[in-house]
Design a protein around this motif. Structure first.
Motif, PDB file in Angstrom:
ATOM      1  N   PRO A  50       0.779  -1.407  -0.027  1.00  0.00           N
ATOM      2  CA  PRO A  50       0.063   0.121  -0.057  1.00  0.00           C
ATOM      3  C   PRO A  50       0.940   1.402  -0.081  1.00  0.00           C
ATOM      4  O   PRO A  50       1.943   1.461   0.793  1.00  0.00           O
ATOM      5  CB  PRO A  50      -0.671  -0.336   1.201  1.00  0.00           C
ATOM      6  N   MET A  51       0.429   2.153  -0.879  1.00  0.00           N
ATOM      7  CA  MET A  51       1.236   3.632  -0.906  1.00  0.00           C
ATOM      8  C   MET A  51       2.511   3.464  -1.886  1.00  0.00           C
ATOM      9  O   MET A  51       3.141   4.180  -2.380  1.00  0.00           O
ATOM     10  CB  MET A  51       1.313   4.135   0.337  1.00  0.00           C
ATOM     11  N   TYR A  52       3.254   2.345  -1.568  1.00  0.00           N
ATOM     12  CA  TYR A  52       4.556   2.060  -1.996  1.00  0.00           C
ATOM     13  C   TYR A  52       5.000   1.395  -3.352  1.00  0.00           C
ATOM     14  O   TYR A  52       5.994   1.480  -3.926  1.00  0.00           O
ATOM     15  CB  TYR A  52       5.666   1.556  -0.968  1.00  0.00           C
ATOM     16  N   GLY A  53       3.972   0.510  -3.621  1.00  0.00           N
ATOM     17  CA  GLY A  53       4.071  -0.236  -4.970  1.00  0.00           C
ATOM     18  C   GLY A  53       5.116  -1.530  -4.768  1.00  0.00           C
ATOM     19  O   GLY A  53       5.228  -1.797  -3.752  1.00  0.00           O
ATOM     20  N   ALA A  54       5.467  -2.074  -5.870  1.00  0.00           N
ATOM     21  CA  ALA A  54       6.364  -3.044  -5.928  1.00  0.00           C
ATOM     22  C   ALA A  54       7.834  -2.638  -6.430  1.00  0.00           C
ATOM     23  O   ALA A  54       8.265  -1.461  -6.763  1.00  0.00           O
ATOM     24  CB  ALA A  54       5.919  -4.108  -6.838  1.00  0.00           C
ATOM     25  N   LYS A  55       8.635  -3.797  -6.092  1.00  0.00           N
ATOM     26  CA  LYS A  55      10.316  -3.441  -6.542  1.00  0.00           C
ATOM     27  C   LYS A  55      10.621  -2.122  -5.702  1.00  0.00           C
ATOM     28  O   LYS A  55      11.330  -1.305  -6.679  1.00  0.00           O
ATOM     29  CB  LYS A  55      10.083  -3.398  -8.009  1.00  0.00           C
ATOM     30  N   THR A  56      10.309  -1.963  -4.707  1.00  0.00           N
ATOM     31  CA  THR A  56      10.812  -0.804  -4.051  1.00  0.00           C
ATOM     32  C   THR A  56      11.273  -0.891  -2.624  1.00  0.00           C
ATOM     33  O   THR A  56      11.252  -1.800  -1.788  1.00  0.00           O
ATOM     34  CB  THR A  56       9.337   0.028  -3.736  1.00  0.00           C
ATOM     35  N   VAL A 167      28.689   1.354  -5.882  1.00  0.00           N
ATOM     36  CA  VAL A 167      27.645   1.025  -5.045  1.00  0.00           C
ATOM     37  C   VAL A 167      26.545   1.290  -5.835  1.00  0.00           C
ATOM     38  O   VAL A 167      26.252   2.365  -6.721  1.00  0.00           O
ATOM     39  CB  VAL A 167      27.385   2.266  -3.949  1.00  0.00           C
ATOM     40  N   LYS A 168      25.484   0.266  -6.153  1.00  0.00           N
ATOM     41  CA  LYS A 168      24.635   0.603  -7.209  1.00  0.00           C
ATOM     42  C   LYS A 168      23.224  -0.128  -6.428  1.00  0.00           C
ATOM     43  O   LYS A 168      23.385  -1.396  -5.956  1.00  0.00           O
ATOM     44  CB  LYS A 168      24.740  -0.536  -8.517  1.00  0.00           C
ATOM     45  N   LEU A 169      22.026   0.561  -7.050  1.00  0.00           N
ATOM     46  CA  LEU A 169      20.799   0.222  -6.803  1.00  0.00           C
ATOM     47  C   LEU A 169      20.066   0.070  -8.091  1.00  0.00           C
ATOM     48  O   LEU A 169      20.096   1.109  -8.960  1.00  0.00           O
ATOM     49  CB  LEU A 169      20.015   0.967  -5.878  1.00  0.00           C
ATOM     50  N   ARG A 170      19.485  -1.216  -8.431  1.00  0.00           N
ATOM     51  CA  ARG A 170      18.857  -1.514  -9.616  1.00  0.00           C
ATOM     52  C   ARG A 170      17.982  -2.500  -9.634  1.00  0.00           C
ATOM     53  O   ARG A 170      17.927  -3.415  -8.789  1.00  0.00           O
ATOM     54  CB  ARG A 170      20.081  -1.528 -10.886  1.00  0.00           C
ATOM     55  N   GLY A 213      12.380  -0.179 -13.290  1.00  0.00           N
ATOM     56  CA  GLY A 213      13.383  -0.288 -12.492  1.00  0.00           C
ATOM     57  C   GLY A 213      12.952   0.056 -11.119  1.00  0.00           C
ATOM     58  O   GLY A 213      11.730  -0.061 -10.800  1.00  0.00           O
ATOM     59  N   SER A 214      13.886  -0.136 -10.127  1.00  0.00           N
ATOM     60  CA  SER A 214      13.784  -0.051  -8.830  1.00  0.00           C
ATOM     61  C   SER A 214      13.526   1.257  -8.246  1.00  0.00           C
ATOM     62  O   SER A 214      13.743   2.414  -9.198  1.00  0.00           O
ATOM     63  CB  SER A 214      15.038  -0.541  -7.984  1.00  0.00           C
ATOM     64  N   GLN A 215      12.946   1.380  -7.280  1.00  0.00           N
ATOM     65  CA  GLN A 215      12.460   2.720  -6.642  1.00  0.00           C
ATOM     66  C   GLN A 215      12.769   2.762  -5.215  1.00  0.00           C
ATOM     67  O   GLN A 215      12.904   1.937  -4.472  1.00  0.00           O
ATOM     68  CB  GLN A 215      11.342   3.478  -7.028  1.00  0.00           C
ATOM     69  N   ILE A 216      13.220   4.025  -4.639  1.00  0.00           N
ATOM     70  CA  ILE A 216      13.356   4.428  -3.181  1.00  0.00           C
ATOM     71  C   ILE A 216      12.043   5.686  -3.051  1.00  0.00           C
ATOM     72  O   ILE A 216      12.208   6.419  -3.612  1.00  0.00           O
ATOM     73  CB  ILE A 216      14.845   4.882  -2.753  1.00  0.00           C
ATOM     74  N   MET A 217      11.276   5.155  -2.055  1.00  0.00           N
ATOM     75  CA  MET A 217      10.114   6.299  -1.799  1.00  0.00           C
ATOM     76  C   MET A 217      10.426   6.701  -0.347  1.00  0.00           C
ATOM     77  O   MET A 217      10.292   5.780   0.342  1.00  0.00           O
ATOM     78  CB  MET A 217       8.808   5.483  -1.964  1.00  0.00           C
ATOM     79  N   PHE A 218      10.285   7.700  -0.043  1.00  0.00           N
ATOM     80  CA  PHE A 218      10.629   8.575   1.244  1.00  0.00           C
ATOM     81  C   PHE A 218       9.240   8.972   1.713  1.00  0.00           C
ATOM     82  O   PHE A 218       8.737   9.782   0.733  1.00  0.00           O
ATOM     83  CB  PHE A 218      11.738   9.629   1.325  1.00  0.00           C
ATOM     84  N   HIS A 219       8.764   8.667   2.713  1.00  0.00           N
ATOM     85  CA  HIS A 219       7.331   9.129   3.222  1.00  0.00           C
ATOM     86  C   HIS A 219       7.688   9.924   4.540  1.00  0.00           C
ATOM     87  O   HIS A 219       8.295   9.324   5.518  1.00  0.00           O
ATOM     88  CB  HIS A 219       6.552   7.480   3.742  1.00  0.00           C
TER      89      HIS A 219
END
Length: 259
Positions: A50-56, A167-170, A213-219
């Motif tokens: 909820p709110m953040y989705g997938a691959k996150t 350093v990688k985020l993918r 792609g991947s994602q970072i979500m800040f709340h």
């Protein structure tokens, strides 16, 4: 906290950071020296948070810090014009780039497909100049010129972006979902009234899929507040403007948008 005594690869579908939690891969004072890769897995039919989705990576009242080795420079200008077919480029400054690193070279024309990706096969330094050998000869001409007009020097040069990071985020790539898109036979027409003939603006062979792609979500910890702070270092391959002009008593602003 990632242990900086070895290379680390972390594969996951989701991560939630709560209650002053943190994920740390090196710090600004002590950057991570080995290779760290965070690979997010998921697809269009993945169950979404909820709110953040997938691959996150979802951050609510927490901290994510990722600091790798410094790259100098992260981007720069081409020092001399490089002709089509050339296997070397010249930069008028020294770098800490290495053999095997990947770079991007911006287009020198209105045709967006004339940007290129390449890999460094040799590198040498002399009197503040870096000469770089390329794995693949250039497919297009990339310029670096200077012109003087009315006492002012105007420089036009392709941009070089350094892409390799330790350093990688993918996001992962699921090969079963890939589809090759054929190259468009027509070149891009920059005229604003032109009718483009290529589907969705594809002007070269591209991999098309329903992946993302991947994602970072800040709340923010509390609704209605703006207590979210972030800083991201990436190489910019193109100039992005922010200008103001006054005409007939009105101020007109033109600026790139950040989303």
């Amino acid at each position: 906290v990632f242990d900086d005594n070895q290379d680390i690869k972390l594969m996951m579908e989701y991560m939630i950071i709560l209650g002053d939690g943190s994920m740390t891969v090196g710090t600004e004072e002590s950057p991570f020296q080995h290779n760290a890769e965070i690979e997010m897995h998921g697809h269009q039919q993945s169950i979404e948070l909820p709110m953040y989705g997938a691959k996150t990576i979802a951050v609510r009242h927490g901290t994510v810090g990722m600091h790798g080795k410094a790259v100098t420079p992260a981007w720069c200008e081409l020092g001399e014009t490089a002709e089509k077919g050339s296997s070397t480029i010249i930069i008028k400054q020294e770098t800490n780039w290495k053999v095997g690193d990947e770079i991007a070279i911006s287009s020198s024309s209105f045709a967006p497909e004339e940007h290129e990706y390449n890999k460094i096969t040799s590198i040498s330094f002399s009197a503040g100049t870096t000469t770089i050998g390329l794995e693949v000869p250039l497919l297009y001409k990339h310029i670096s010129t200077e012109t003087t007009a009315n006492g002012r020097t105007i420089k036009a040069a392709a941009k070089i972006g350094h892409l390799t990071r330790n350093v990688k985020l993918r996001g992962n790539v699921n090969k079963s979902h890939l589809e090759m898109v054929d190259a468009c036979p027509q070149t891009f027409d920059p005229d604003q009234f032109a009718t483009q003939t290529c589907f969705q603006g594809r002007y070269g062979e591209e991999l098309d899929s329903d992946q993302f792609g991947s994602q970072i979500m800040f709340h923010a910890a509390e609704m209605g507040t703006r207590e979210v702070h972030g800083r991201l270092e990436v190489p910019l391959l193109y100039k992005h403007i922010s200008t103001e002009t006054t005409a007939n008593g009105r101020t007109i602003k033109a600026a790139a948008k950040i989303g």
